[in-house]
Design a protein around this motif. Structure first.
Motif, mmCIF file in Angstrom:
data_model
loop_
_atom_site.group_PDB
_atom_site.id
_atom_site.type_symbol
_atom_site.label_atom_id
_atom_site.label_comp_id
_atom_site.label_asym_id
_atom_site.label_seq_id
_atom_site.Cartn_x
_atom_site.Cartn_y
_atom_site.Cartn_z
ATOM 1 N N ASP A 192 0.833 -1.198 0.000
ATOM 2 C CA ASP A 192 0.000 0.000 0.000
ATOM 3 C C ASP A 192 0.873 1.256 0.000
ATOM 4 O O ASP A 192 0.750 2.110 0.876
ATOM 5 C CB ASP A 192 -0.909 -0.018 1.234
ATOM 6 C CG ASP A 192 -2.123 0.871 1.037
ATOM 7 O OD1 ASP A 192 -2.173 1.560 -0.010
ATOM 8 O OD2 ASP A 192 -3.010 0.866 1.892
ATOM 9 N N ARG B 89 -0.561 4.830 0.370
ATOM 10 C CA ARG B 89 -0.886 5.117 1.763
ATOM 11 C C ARG B 89 0.356 5.566 2.549
ATOM 12 O O ARG B 89 0.314 6.533 3.309
ATOM 13 C CB ARG B 89 -1.484 3.848 2.383
ATOM 14 C CG ARG B 89 -1.658 3.885 3.874
ATOM 15 C CD ARG B 89 -3.023 4.393 4.231
ATOM 16 N NE ARG B 89 -3.096 4.822 5.594
ATOM 17 C CZ ARG B 89 -4.239 4.881 6.258
ATOM 18 N NH1 ARG B 89 -5.368 4.526 5.671
ATOM 19 N NH2 ARG B 89 -4.256 5.300 7.492
ATOM 20 N N SER C 165 -1.216 0.238 8.404
ATOM 21 C CA SER C 165 -1.831 1.449 7.851
ATOM 22 C C SER C 165 -1.117 2.724 8.329
ATOM 23 O O SER C 165 -1.385 3.797 7.810
ATOM 24 C CB SER C 165 -3.300 1.518 8.235
ATOM 25 O OG SER C 165 -3.414 1.623 9.630
#
Lengths: 298, 305
Positions: free
Chosen positions: A89, A92, A243
């Motif tokens: 990701d 992100r 994340s």
């Protein structure tokens, strides 16, 4: 600038003793050739890793480890960028790094200019001591305080959070020092006459003092952003959630996992450097100035 | 009567002025407060805590236990710590010494008249622009057995060097990157120092028939002294804190040959969860950094008093 010798044509000897003058000119040219040669070597050493990074990022996996080394990628493999971008990701992680660095930069600009203004232009009890206290925090690098700082963040329940990444770095002693030094140069009359005109203290700060500090603010801003974008050890300590990874953390984890997918790692390395190159390109003066005045930092 | 009125208005005015001064002082305190608060919570308290934890045994799970000087006694007998201390020392000395003359030489080069000076200077500056982690990644790739560096060395007849795989070459490899990164950084600081030297000095020296070397020894070096001292101290402090490059490139290996002190502190705390011992090491590092920082601040603020 330290120009050592005047241009040859301007010397009076040129007309009277052309031979001497020519010899001098030749000697100077020899010095110039040497200077250019040395600069060329320095440029090469500085740029070869960049060249190698970009070149490698455009190669296929097999060509990356070719013997002998393939300097120019053939074929040029643009797809590696697309694949790398989606391998994890990364968008992100980019946003995380950008957000954290921007927040830290903003915090430093606001707090350092407020604190610098206070220390430069107000008189109150304990001012010298407080300034010394702030300066002394520069002796406490993260490498020294990381263990207890982690414990504090843990107690605040800020592990794996943006607060944990940002708040401890919202201000740094260096920024305060820089802004104070700069604001010492602002004439007191300017502030006093605004007071007589009835302007509030905050308004004086915002409308009179800050605009005068623009060069210092830009230099401090670029410098802080660069440092924050570079930050590695702290995210490594307090971030375990995917994340929340910042780009440096993600790059280092990506390198240590997967048996190192070099063909994807190199494009990401290029992309991770790009914001700094853009920053440098557009704000070169401030970028270099930020370092030239860092004396106290690092 | 008029004098009484006058006196009264005088005290009123003075009170007003005192009131104003107090108000301004309050404002001064108020805008300084957030900075002091954050620095206290996230710099001073941790430092004090580091000292306290260094006297205890703490693994994050069980409550901390006071053990006196045990951590320090253990440390000075621990071959791993002594090794780490030694590695850091070597790193500092050898990554710092070449940077002083190199960065000064570059600064002097760029203080001359050169065509495309700005472009060339920016090019030389590029190592500073690269993020530390990216630098570690790219150089790891450069250091591969059949990689770019060994290829280039091959052109001048040097056999391939097992850079990161051998305990003899891993630390030099890490040091080399430190030099690559630091030299342009301090070049910029030296340049600022050089440009503060008035050109008249050189012109006068030239009229007196002084050559380049003589000008360098008699004008440049003495006048550059504050900058030079600053660069010396700064380079040492930065070198003592090196972490990202050895962490990413070697993880401290092979055979502990690149386990610098900050890396060892990190691993002791966050891989072995021995907070007490890690804090004791932090205290060592703190004392070292502090000695040099005090020197740095003194150099930097000397012009003021």
């Amino acid at each position: 600038m330290g120009k050592v010798t005047p241009a040859p044509a301007m010397g009076p000897t040129y007309t009277t003793k052309p031979m001497v003058s020519f010899l001098r000119w030749a000697a100077r040219q020899r010095g110039n050739v040497l200077a250019y040669a040395l600069v060329a070597v320095a440029v090469a050493i500085a740029l070869v890793p960049y060249f190698w990074m970009v070149s490698s990022s455009l190669k296929t996996m097999t060509n990356m480890f070719r013997v002998p080394v393939q300097w120019i990628p053939d074929p040029v493999n643009w797809r590696s960028y697309v694949i790398a971008w989606h391998a994890q990701d990364f968008p992100r992680y980019f946003l995380n790094s950008g957000f954290v660095a921007a927040a830290i930069t903003l915090g430093n600009l606001v707090l350092a200019s407020l604190a610098g203004y206070s220390l430069a232009k107000f008189r109150y009890f304990g001012r010298g001591l407080l300034f010394l206290l702030i300066l002394s925090t520069m002796m406490l690098p993260l490498e020294v305080t990381m263990v207890p700082l982690f414990l504090i963040i843990k107690r605040l329940d800020w592990v794996n959070s943006y607060q944990g990444l940002i708040v401890p770095f919202l201000i740094d002693g260096f920024g305060v020092f820089l802004m104070r030094q700069y604001m010492l140069g602002i004439p007191k009359d300017l502030i006093d006459s605004a007071r007589i005109d009835g302007a509030s203290e905050l308004r004086i700060f915002w409308q009179i003092v800050l605009p005068l500090c623009k060069p210092a603010l830009v230099a401090l801003g670029v410098f802080t952003f660069r440092e924050a974008w570079d930050m590695y050890i702290w995210p490594l300590i307090i971030v375990s959630k995917d994340s929340l990874r910042t780009l440096p953390l993600a790059i280092s984890l990506f390198m240590s996992s997967y048996g190192t997918a070099w063909d994807q790692l190199m494009p990401i390395a290029v992309l991770g450097t790009l914001p700094m190159i853009i920053l440098f390109f557009f704000l070169q003066r401030a970028f270099i100035q930020g370092i030239a005045i860092t004396g106290l930092k690092e | 009567m008029s004098s009484a009125v006058h006196a009264e208005s005088h005290t009123v005015r003075r009170r007003l002025r005192v009131g104003l001064a107090a108000k301004q002082a309050m404002f001064g305190y108020a805008i300084l407060f957030p900075t002091i608060a954050i620095l206290c919570i996230f710099r001073f308290v941790p430092m004090i805590q580091a000292f306290i934890i260094s006297f205890s045994k703490y693994d994050l799970i069980h409550p901390p236990q006071f053990v006196g000087l045990a951590n320090f006694v253990d440390l000075v007998q621990d071959p791993l710590f002594l090794n780490s201390f030694w590695v850091s020392l070597i790193y500092v000395v050898f990554s710092v010494l070449p940077v002083w003359p190199l960065s000064l030489a570059l600064a002097i080069l760029f203080n001359r008249r050169l065509v495309f000076k700005n472009v060339l200077r920016s090019a030389v500056f590029m190592p500073v622009v690269m993020p530390a982690v990216v630098m570690a990644v790219v150089w790891t790739f450069i250091y591969q057995q059949d990689g770019a560096l060994n290829t280039i060395l091959g052109w001048v007849g040097i056999d391939p060097i097992p850079w990161l795989r051998s305990s003899a070459f891993a630390l030099p490899a890490v040091i080399l990157i430190g030099i690559w990164r630091a030299t342009p950084y301090y070049m910029v600081i030296f340049l600022a120092g050089l440009q503060a030297i008035p050109a008249e000095y050189y012109e006068a020296a030239e009229i007196d028939g002084a050559g380049h070397w003589s000008s360098f020894w008699n004008i440049t070096l003495p006048l550059l002294r504050p900058t030079t001292l600053l660069v010396m101290v700064m380079t040492v402090i930065v070198a003592m804190k090196v972490f990202a490059v050895p962490m990413i490139m070697t993880g401290g290996g092979p055979a502990d040959s690149t386990r610098v002190l900050p890396l060892f502190i990190y691993q002791t705390a966050f891989e072995f969860f021995d907070m007490g011992r890690a804090s004791a090491m932090s205290v060592f590092l703190f004392v070292a950094v502090m000695l040099f920082s005090v020197a740095q601040i003194r150099i930097f603020t000397r012009g003021e008093e």
